[in-house]
Design a protein around this motif. Structure first.
Motif, PDB file in Angstrom:
ATOM      1  N   PRO A   1       0.842  -1.205   0.000  1.00  0.00           N
ATOM      2  CA  PRO A   1       0.000   0.000   0.000  1.00  0.00           C
ATOM      3  C   PRO A   1       0.875   1.252   0.000  1.00  0.00           C
ATOM      4  O   PRO A   1       1.888   1.308   0.700  1.00  0.00           O
ATOM      5  CB  PRO A   1      -0.788  -0.103   1.309  1.00  0.00           C
ATOM      6  N   SER A   2       0.504   2.257  -0.789  1.00  0.00           N
ATOM      7  CA  SER A   2       1.343   3.445  -0.938  1.00  0.00           C
ATOM      8  C   SER A   2       1.533   4.197   0.370  1.00  0.00           C
ATOM      9  O   SER A   2       2.557   4.827   0.578  1.00  0.00           O
ATOM     10  CB  SER A   2       0.784   4.381  -2.012  1.00  0.00           C
ATOM     11  N   GLU A   3       0.577   4.107   1.298  1.00  0.00           N
ATOM     12  CA  GLU A   3       0.739   4.808   2.579  1.00  0.00           C
ATOM     13  C   GLU A   3       1.858   4.214   3.424  1.00  0.00           C
ATOM     14  O   GLU A   3       2.372   4.868   4.328  1.00  0.00           O
ATOM     15  CB  GLU A   3      -0.575   4.863   3.361  1.00  0.00           C
ATOM     16  N   LYS A   4       2.280   2.987   3.128  1.00  0.00           N
ATOM     17  CA  LYS A   4       3.409   2.395   3.851  1.00  0.00           C
ATOM     18  C   LYS A   4       4.756   2.835   3.281  1.00  0.00           C
ATOM     19  O   LYS A   4       5.785   2.621   3.889  1.00  0.00           O
ATOM     20  CB  LYS A   4       3.317   0.868   3.825  1.00  0.00           C
ATOM     21  N   LEU A   5       4.744   3.432   2.099  1.00  0.00           N
ATOM     22  CA  LEU A   5       5.989   3.816   1.431  1.00  0.00           C
ATOM     23  C   LEU A   5       6.231   5.314   1.556  1.00  0.00           C
ATOM     24  O   LEU A   5       6.435   6.021   0.580  1.00  0.00           O
ATOM     25  CB  LEU A   5       5.953   3.391  -0.034  1.00  0.00           C
ATOM     26  N   LYS A   6       6.238   5.794   2.790  1.00  0.00           N
ATOM     27  CA  LYS A   6       6.528   7.212   3.045  1.00  0.00           C
ATOM     28  C   LYS A   6       8.012   7.496   2.910  1.00  0.00           C
ATOM     29  O   LYS A   6       8.421   8.624   2.699  1.00  0.00           O
ATOM     30  CB  LYS A   6       6.043   7.623   4.442  1.00  0.00           C
TER      31      LYS A   6
ATOM     32  N   GLY B   1       0.278   8.641  -3.999  1.00  0.00           N
ATOM     33  CA  GLY B   1      -0.741   8.022  -4.841  1.00  0.00           C
ATOM     34  C   GLY B   1      -0.139   6.841  -5.561  1.00  0.00           C
ATOM     35  O   GLY B   1       0.444   5.964  -4.955  1.00  0.00           O
ATOM     36  N   ARG B   2      -0.227   6.852  -6.890  1.00  0.00           N
ATOM     37  CA  ARG B   2       0.330   5.751  -7.681  1.00  0.00           C
ATOM     38  C   ARG B   2       1.713   6.073  -8.225  1.00  0.00           C
ATOM     39  O   ARG B   2       2.349   5.245  -8.845  1.00  0.00           O
ATOM     40  CB  ARG B   2      -0.621   5.434  -8.834  1.00  0.00           C
ATOM     41  N   ASP B   3       2.187   7.309  -8.023  1.00  0.00           N
ATOM     42  CA  ASP B   3       3.492   7.742  -8.523  1.00  0.00           C
ATOM     43  C   ASP B   3       4.506   7.842  -7.388  1.00  0.00           C
ATOM     44  O   ASP B   3       4.143   7.951  -6.222  1.00  0.00           O
ATOM     45  CB  ASP B   3       3.377   9.105  -9.209  1.00  0.00           C
ATOM     46  N   PHE B   4       5.786   7.836  -7.751  1.00  0.00           N
ATOM     47  CA  PHE B   4       6.878   7.931  -6.796  1.00  0.00           C
ATOM     48  C   PHE B   4       7.582   9.261  -7.003  1.00  0.00           C
ATOM     49  O   PHE B   4       8.007   9.578  -8.114  1.00  0.00           O
ATOM     50  CB  PHE B   4       7.858   6.769  -7.010  1.00  0.00           C
ATOM     51  N   THR B   5       7.707  10.045  -5.954  1.00  0.00           N
ATOM     52  CA  THR B   5       8.446  11.296  -6.006  1.00  0.00           C
ATOM     53  C   THR B   5       9.817  11.053  -5.396  1.00  0.00           C
ATOM     54  O   THR B   5       9.929  10.742  -4.211  1.00  0.00           O
ATOM     55  CB  THR B   5       7.703  12.416  -5.251  1.00  0.00           C
ATOM     56  N   ALA B   6      10.852  11.173  -6.222  1.00  0.00           N
ATOM     57  CA  ALA B   6      12.219  10.869  -5.794  1.00  0.00           C
ATOM     58  C   ALA B   6      12.943  12.151  -5.406  1.00  0.00           C
ATOM     59  O   ALA B   6      12.880  13.149  -6.100  1.00  0.00           O
ATOM     60  CB  ALA B   6      12.970  10.167  -6.919  1.00  0.00           C
TER      61      ALA B   6
ATOM     62  N   ARG C   1       5.675   5.046 -12.088  1.00  0.00           N
ATOM     63  CA  ARG C   1       6.022   6.351 -12.646  1.00  0.00           C
ATOM     64  C   ARG C   1       6.813   7.135 -11.606  1.00  0.00           C
ATOM     65  O   ARG C   1       6.391   7.263 -10.455  1.00  0.00           O
ATOM     66  CB  ARG C   1       4.739   7.097 -13.024  1.00  0.00           C
ATOM     67  N   VAL C   2       7.983   7.651 -11.984  1.00  0.00           N
ATOM     68  CA  VAL C   2       8.875   8.366 -11.072  1.00  0.00           C
ATOM     69  C   VAL C   2       9.002   9.813 -11.535  1.00  0.00           C
ATOM     70  O   VAL C   2       9.174  10.081 -12.723  1.00  0.00           O
ATOM     71  CB  VAL C   2      10.277   7.704 -11.036  1.00  0.00           C
ATOM     72  N   HIS C   3       8.922  10.735 -10.584  1.00  0.00           N
ATOM     73  CA  HIS C   3       9.134  12.163 -10.826  1.00  0.00           C
ATOM     74  C   HIS C   3      10.348  12.596 -10.011  1.00  0.00           C
ATOM     75  O   HIS C   3      10.362  12.436  -8.792  1.00  0.00           O
ATOM     76  CB  HIS C   3       7.906  12.977 -10.402  1.00  0.00           C
TER      77      HIS C   3
ATOM     78  N   ARG D   1       9.341   8.930  -1.855  1.00  0.00           N
ATOM     79  CA  ARG D   1       8.086   8.460  -1.269  1.00  0.00           C
ATOM     80  C   ARG D   1       7.037   8.269  -2.344  1.00  0.00           C
ATOM     81  O   ARG D   1       7.058   8.938  -3.379  1.00  0.00           O
ATOM     82  CB  ARG D   1       7.608   9.440  -0.226  1.00  0.00           C
ATOM     83  N   MET D   2       6.116   7.365  -2.066  1.00  0.00           N
ATOM     84  CA  MET D   2       4.967   7.167  -2.936  1.00  0.00           C
ATOM     85  C   MET D   2       3.963   8.262  -2.649  1.00  0.00           C
ATOM     86  O   MET D   2       3.708   8.594  -1.494  1.00  0.00           O
ATOM     87  CB  MET D   2       4.315   5.799  -2.697  1.00  0.00           C
TER      88      MET D   2
END
Length: 136
Positions: free
Chosen positions: A46-51, A112-117, A87-89, A109-110
């Motif tokens: 789940p994306s909320e676990k990938l803070k 939503g469905r995207d990853f902000t690096a 998808r990575v930004h 961190r995730m």
């Protein structure tokens, strides 16, 4: 009385020291708690676990770079399951070796469905590793 007063001072100083050391340890461990995952593992969570996460995979062929030259948006593809991607930004300076097919490690961190690096690194190609071994 003097011995009692000194004991209180030492106990107070020890309590403050122990509390400060405990806080520093807790702070270090809570900030350093980061998942290290490949793309398929990250997709399954789940994306909320990938803070705070470090993901690794391969840069897909859909790399979009802004005109100012900083950052990129791309799909990070799983090494073993190329049908899975995230998808990575990323908005920082790109490594010289960043290109389609490069092995990439991103930290962030995730959302939503995207990853902000906040960090993007590329793995050195094996041709560089061979030349380093030959010179060693």
């Amino acid at each position: 009385m003097s011995a009692k007063k000194n004991l209180c001072i030492y106990l107070t100083a020890f309590a403050l020291f122990a509390g400060g050391a405990g806080f520093m340890l807790w702070s270090a461990f809570s900030e350093g708690a980061m998942y290290h995952l490949n793309v398929s593992e990250a997709v399954a969570m789940p994306s909320e676990k990938l803070k705070s996460a470090r993901l690794f995979g391969v840069a897909g062929g859909d790399i979009v770079k802004p005109q100012n030259g900083l950052g990129a948006t791309f799909t990070l593809v799983d090494l073993e399951h190329p049908e899975q991607g995230i998808r990575v930004h990323y908005r920082g300076a790109l490594p010289d070796t960043f290109e389609q097919g490069a092995e990439v490690i991103v930290e962030g961190r995730m959302e939503g469905r995207d990853f902000t690096a906040k960090t993007l690194m590329t793995k050195c190609p094996s041709k560089y590793e061979k030349s380093n071994r030959e010179h060693a």
